[in-house]
Design a protein around this motif. Structure first.
Motif, PDB file in Angstrom:
ATOM      1  N   GLU A  77       4.180  -3.151  52.013  1.00  0.00           N
ATOM      2  CA  GLU A  77       4.594  -1.749  52.032  1.00  0.00           C
ATOM      3  C   GLU A  77       3.371  -0.836  52.058  1.00  0.00           C
ATOM      4  O   GLU A  77       3.382   0.217  52.710  1.00  0.00           O
ATOM      5  CB  GLU A  77       5.451  -1.431  50.801  1.00  0.00           C
ATOM      6  CG  GLU A  77       6.862  -2.012  50.849  1.00  0.00           C
ATOM      7  CD  GLU A  77       7.689  -1.562  49.664  1.00  0.00           C
ATOM      8  OE1 GLU A  77       7.891  -0.334  49.518  1.00  0.00           O
ATOM      9  OE2 GLU A  77       8.123  -2.420  48.873  1.00  0.00           O
ATOM     10  N   SER A  78       2.310  -1.245  51.361  1.00  0.00           N
ATOM     11  CA  SER A  78       1.074  -0.457  51.331  1.00  0.00           C
ATOM     12  C   SER A  78       0.471  -0.353  52.721  1.00  0.00           C
ATOM     13  O   SER A  78       0.059   0.732  53.160  1.00  0.00           O
ATOM     14  CB  SER A  78       0.057  -1.091  50.371  1.00  0.00           C
ATOM     15  OG  SER A  78       0.544  -1.127  49.049  1.00  0.00           O
ATOM     16  N   MET A  81       2.489   1.952  54.813  1.00  0.00           N
ATOM     17  CA  MET A  81       2.243   3.342  54.427  1.00  0.00           C
ATOM     18  C   MET A  81       0.960   3.860  55.089  1.00  0.00           C
ATOM     19  O   MET A  81       0.926   4.969  55.632  1.00  0.00           O
ATOM     20  CB  MET A  81       2.108   3.445  52.899  1.00  0.00           C
ATOM     21  CG  MET A  81       1.870   4.863  52.399  1.00  0.00           C
ATOM     22  SD  MET A  81       1.487   4.931  50.620  1.00  0.00           S
ATOM     23  CE  MET A  81       2.989   4.239  49.926  1.00  0.00           C
ATOM     24  N   GLU A 136      -3.731   8.565  47.718  1.00  0.00           N
ATOM     25  CA  GLU A 136      -2.258   8.604  47.735  1.00  0.00           C
ATOM     26  C   GLU A 136      -1.692   7.209  47.472  1.00  0.00           C
ATOM     27  O   GLU A 136      -0.736   7.046  46.702  1.00  0.00           O
ATOM     28  CB  GLU A 136      -1.784   9.119  49.088  1.00  0.00           C
ATOM     29  CG  GLU A 136      -0.276   9.223  49.211  1.00  0.00           C
ATOM     30  CD  GLU A 136       0.178   9.585  50.608  1.00  0.00           C
ATOM     31  OE1 GLU A 136       1.400   9.512  50.857  1.00  0.00           O
ATOM     32  OE2 GLU A 136      -0.680   9.919  51.460  1.00  0.00           O
ATOM     33  N   LEU A 137      -2.294   6.197  48.114  1.00  0.00           N
ATOM     34  CA  LEU A 137      -1.836   4.820  47.924  1.00  0.00           C
ATOM     35  C   LEU A 137      -2.020   4.386  46.475  1.00  0.00           C
ATOM     36  O   LEU A 137      -1.144   3.728  45.894  1.00  0.00           O
ATOM     37  CB  LEU A 137      -2.615   3.889  48.856  1.00  0.00           C
ATOM     38  CG  LEU A 137      -2.316   2.389  48.721  1.00  0.00           C
ATOM     39  CD1 LEU A 137      -0.848   2.097  49.026  1.00  0.00           C
ATOM     40  CD2 LEU A 137      -3.224   1.574  49.638  1.00  0.00           C
ATOM     41  N   GLU A 139      -2.000   6.240  43.760  1.00  0.00           N
ATOM     42  CA  GLU A 139      -0.973   6.869  42.919  1.00  0.00           C
ATOM     43  C   GLU A 139       0.355   6.137  43.056  1.00  0.00           C
ATOM     44  O   GLU A 139       1.084   5.944  42.068  1.00  0.00           O
ATOM     45  CB  GLU A 139      -0.827   8.350  43.301  1.00  0.00           C
ATOM     46  CG  GLU A 139      -2.058   9.184  42.947  1.00  0.00           C
ATOM     47  CD  GLU A 139      -2.027  10.580  43.534  1.00  0.00           C
ATOM     48  OE1 GLU A 139      -1.053  10.889  44.276  1.00  0.00           O
ATOM     49  OE2 GLU A 139      -2.955  11.362  43.272  1.00  0.00           O
ATOM     50  N   TRP A 140       0.676   5.706  44.277  1.00  0.00           N
ATOM     51  CA  TRP A 140       1.923   4.973  44.510  1.00  0.00           C
ATOM     52  C   TRP A 140       1.866   3.601  43.839  1.00  0.00           C
ATOM     53  O   TRP A 140       2.842   3.161  43.207  1.00  0.00           O
ATOM     54  CB  TRP A 140       2.142   4.814  46.012  1.00  0.00           C
ATOM     55  CG  TRP A 140       3.409   4.106  46.378  1.00  0.00           C
ATOM     56  CD1 TRP A 140       4.681   4.612  46.368  1.00  0.00           C
ATOM     57  CD2 TRP A 140       3.533   2.742  46.804  1.00  0.00           C
ATOM     58  NE1 TRP A 140       5.579   3.657  46.770  1.00  0.00           N
ATOM     59  CE2 TRP A 140       4.906   2.497  47.047  1.00  0.00           C
ATOM     60  CE3 TRP A 140       2.614   1.715  47.025  1.00  0.00           C
ATOM     61  CZ2 TRP A 140       5.382   1.260  47.471  1.00  0.00           C
ATOM     62  CZ3 TRP A 140       3.085   0.481  47.458  1.00  0.00           C
ATOM     63  CH2 TRP A 140       4.454   0.262  47.676  1.00  0.00           C
ATOM     64  N   ASN A 142       0.125   2.783  41.226  1.00  0.00           N
ATOM     65  CA  ASN A 142       0.220   2.986  39.770  1.00  0.00           C
ATOM     66  C   ASN A 142       1.676   2.982  39.314  1.00  0.00           C
ATOM     67  O   ASN A 142       2.019   2.392  38.277  1.00  0.00           O
ATOM     68  CB  ASN A 142      -0.439   4.315  39.375  1.00  0.00           C
ATOM     69  CG  ASN A 142      -1.952   4.255  39.410  1.00  0.00           C
ATOM     70  OD1 ASN A 142      -2.545   3.175  39.353  1.00  0.00           O
ATOM     71  ND2 ASN A 142      -2.592   5.405  39.491  1.00  0.00           N
ATOM     72  N   GLU A 143       2.538   3.631  40.110  1.00  0.00           N
ATOM     73  CA  GLU A 143       3.968   3.681  39.772  1.00  0.00           C
ATOM     74  C   GLU A 143       4.636   2.326  39.988  1.00  0.00           C
ATOM     75  O   GLU A 143       5.423   1.864  39.158  1.00  0.00           O
ATOM     76  CB  GLU A 143       4.675   4.735  40.630  1.00  0.00           C
ATOM     77  CG  GLU A 143       4.219   6.163  40.353  1.00  0.00           C
ATOM     78  CD  GLU A 143       4.906   7.164  41.272  1.00  0.00           C
ATOM     79  OE1 GLU A 143       5.815   6.754  42.029  1.00  0.00           O
ATOM     80  OE2 GLU A 143       4.538   8.356  41.226  1.00  0.00           O
ATOM     81  N   GLN A 144       4.322   1.679  41.112  1.00  0.00           N
ATOM     82  CA  GLN A 144       4.966   0.416  41.456  1.00  0.00           C
ATOM     83  C   GLN A 144       4.590  -0.710  40.498  1.00  0.00           C
ATOM     84  O   GLN A 144       5.417  -1.558  40.164  1.00  0.00           O
ATOM     85  CB  GLN A 144       4.594   0.006  42.884  1.00  0.00           C
ATOM     86  CG  GLN A 144       5.076   0.947  43.966  1.00  0.00           C
ATOM     87  CD  GLN A 144       6.592   1.025  44.046  1.00  0.00           C
ATOM     88  OE1 GLN A 144       7.278  -0.002  44.078  1.00  0.00           O
ATOM     89  NE2 GLN A 144       7.133   2.237  44.064  1.00  0.00           N
TER      90      GLN A 144
END
Length: 278
Positions: A77-78, A81, A136-137, A139-140, A142-144
């Protein structure tokens, strides 16, 4: 229909493709119950990519032995993105390089180990678009993954992204970033200054150095500036002499001649930097 060559796990299969020889198919449950030689519909794959290099194929298969499937899914997914942000396909080696790098980086973070990157600012200056996407990646991720990836790691991700965008070897990209840092240290030592990394003259100098390296490697040299060269040598002897020292270091590191005209542009940048630090 494609033919299964090897099932790597439930979600990743290596298959024979009529146009690309071997491809890696990725899709939820795509490998479940499949055996070598089975036919498989390519349209069932959420993504497929080609690892043309035998060494990259070997590395990817080895990587899947210790990286869990959920992390592979996050990394795919990364990559998607990143491709969407740049509206282009990345070189396939990012599937190996970035996945391997981030897997171990996140393991170290989870164990409380710090990540040091002394070249982070230089990396951001050199590749601002890649750095913005890397942030941006991060930050994403970190959530995942429920982690807190430090700032320094953004610089390393940036280099992987730039390498995949330009199909340049990561070691070469990293070497150029370190060369810029080495040149900046030489400037500080020679001019007896401590450069503010936020200073506009510093930003211009670093961008110029990166462009210089790119021009030298692509052999797109600047026109000669003989008359201006003599003026600068007379007006700014310290900066002019330092420009030649920098060029000598670049020549040694890059193993290619540096055109004399570069001394003019470097001298102007150095003089501005020296003046702003008086």
């Amino acid at each position: 229909m494609l033919t299964v060559k090897k099932v790597l796990n439930n979600n990743v299969v290596i298959a024979e493709h009529p146009n690309y020889d071997e491809v890696v198919l990725i899709g939820k449950g795509i490998g479940f119950g499949k055996k070598n030689g089975d036919e498989i519909a390519g349209e069932h794959a959420e993504k497929f990519f080609v690892l043309k290099n035998d060494e990259e194929q070997r590395q990817y298969m080895n990587l899947l032995q210790y990286v869990d499937e959920s992390f592979i899914g996050v990394m795919n997914e990364s990559v998607e993105m990143i491709e969407n942000r740049f509206s282009t396909k990345l070189h396939e080696h990012i599937h190996v390089g970035l996945t391997d790098h981030l897997y171990f980086a996140i393991k170290r973070i989870q164990k409380g180990h710090g990540i040091s990157n002394p070249f982070c600012k230089e990396t951001e200056l050199a590749y601002p678009q890649e750095y913005a996407v890397a942030r941006e990646l991060t930050e994403w991720l970190n959530e995942q993954l429920d982690v807190l990836i430090p700032e320094g790691e953004i610089g390393f991700i940036t280099l992987h992204i730039h390498s995949a965008l330009t199909n340049r070897d990561l070691a070469e990209v990293n070497k150029h970033t370190q060369l810029i840092s080495q040149l900046v240290e030489l400037i500080e030592d020679s001019l007896k200054i401590k450069v503010d990394r936020q200073d506009m003259d510093y930003l211009r100098l670093v961008r110029h150095l990166h462009h210089t390296i790119e021009r030298i490697q692509s052999k797109t040299y600047m026109e000669k500036q003989d008359n201006l060269q003599k003026v600068l040598q007379s007006e700014y002897p310290v900066c002019y002499s330092l420009s030649w020292q920098l060029m000598k270091v670049m020549q040694q590191q890059l193993q290619t001649p540096i055109p004399d005209a570069e001394a003019v542009y470097l001298t102007l940048h150095l003089q501005r930097l020296a003046k702003s630090n008086e």
